[in-house]
Design a protein around this motif. Structure first.
Motif: not given
Length: 341
Positions: A260, A263, A328, A334, A336, A338
């Protein structure tokens, strides 16, 4: 063998999975207990693997003899430093500079077997620091790990692998290549570097000349080795596990807060150990008729089957695929999710 580009480096995990699949096929015709033992043994080495896709750069600065130093500078390298790249196995001295004497001896097996000897003693400098014995070895015939292991057993402190004579890799190319592990690299404790053929052969010629002259101080080839870790905005991580693996699950739980935090600077890709069988053994596969998607039974006579593991693997992979966000926070490359974490 074992040479990968930085962008291809993370595919090594897939290659390892292929090796596991080969073992699976080899044992599939034997009794079930032998098969399960073999698969547990193979996959125990594949539970969790995270790989930083950035290449770790390495360099060689020749200190002596003077004529070799001048010859190297004449080839256009900055400050006489030869660029190279390093392996995904072994223990590079990150951020440090180490000094050692370069040694070489011909091997009929391209240094894949113990058919050569290097006898120069390990020296201690005036500053009390140990001077490493740095072995030059030829590329080819076997994996990098095999070559470095043979050299390590001969008391090498580091290894420089010289690219093949027919290789077209330039210095620029070499800096974007890594020396891949063959699955047995955890046994290696020394660092290794890959150089172009032209640069490596130049060092070999100088070392052979020095050895023929009795390795006199003015002829012996000494060099500094250095490893640097380049910085990138995004760290690419390939994670291999299966839903029944406690170590993998624990890692995901423990790492979730860090994920997180990273991220937009993380590109995370989960992979699951799925294999096929000639026929389904003890409810290991999603479809008994095809036995195409199977997983190891995590608890033997317990309630959970390989079939259950495959379904949970599929659920987790679907969750990630559907919810993963690309680029992201506007950071390119990137990825990710959640919901997955």
């Amino acid at each position: 063998r074992g040479v990968k580009t930085c962008e291809e480096a993370h595919r090594e995990a897939r290659a390892a999975s292929g090796a596991a699949h080969a073992t699976n096929q080899r044992f599939a015709s034997s009794d079930t207990s032998s098969y399960l033992f073999a698969m547990r043994h193979v996959y125990s080495a594949l539970l969790v693997a995270a790989l930083h896709v950035s290449c770790i750069t390495a360099q060689v600065r020749v200190l002596s003899p003077k004529d070799l130093v001048e010859e190297i500078r004449a080839t256009g390298v900055e400050n006489g430093v030869i660029p190279g790249t390093t392996a995904t196995f072994g223990a590079p001295f990150y951020g440090e500079v180490v000094l050692g004497q370069l040694l070489y001896n011909h091997s009929a097996t391209s240094h894949c077997k113990d058919d050569y000897s290097l006898t120069a003693p390990v020296e201690i400098g005036r500053d009390g620091a140990k001077r490493l014995r740095i072995f030059l070895v030829d590329r080819g015939e076997c994996t990098f790990v095999t070559k470095v292991k043979v050299a390590e057993d001969k008391d090498a402190g580091a290894v420089i692998v010289v690219d093949s004579k027919n290789s077209t890799l330039t210095r620029e190319d070499i800096e974007h290549i890594i020396m891949a592990d063959d699955g047995w690299g955890t046994k290696i404790k020394i660092p290794s570097i890959l150089l172009t053929h032209a640069d490596g052969q130049r060092l070999i010629d100088a070392v052979v000349h020095a050895q023929e002259a009795g390795n006199k101080d003015e002829q012996a080839v000494f060099a500094e080795l250095e490893w640097n870790i380049p910085q990138k905005d995004v760290v690419a991580v390939d994670f291999w596990t299966d839903a029944a693996n406690e170590q993998g699950t624990r890692f995901l739980v423990d790492y979730s807060k860090d994920a997180e935090t990273l991220k937009g600077h993380l590109r995370f890709s989960p992979h699951y150990h799925i294999f096929s069988l000639p026929v389904d053994y003890n409810d290991l596969c999603k479809d008994r008729n095809t036995a195409k998607f199977c997983a190891d039974d995590p608890d033997g006579p317990g309630d959970i089957t390989g079939h259950d593991v495959v379904l949970e693997d599929l659920r987790q992979l679907c969750l990630f695929s559907v919810t993963a966000e690309e680029n992201v926070d506007g950071i390119k490359d990137s990825r990710y999710s959640k919901a997955f974490w």
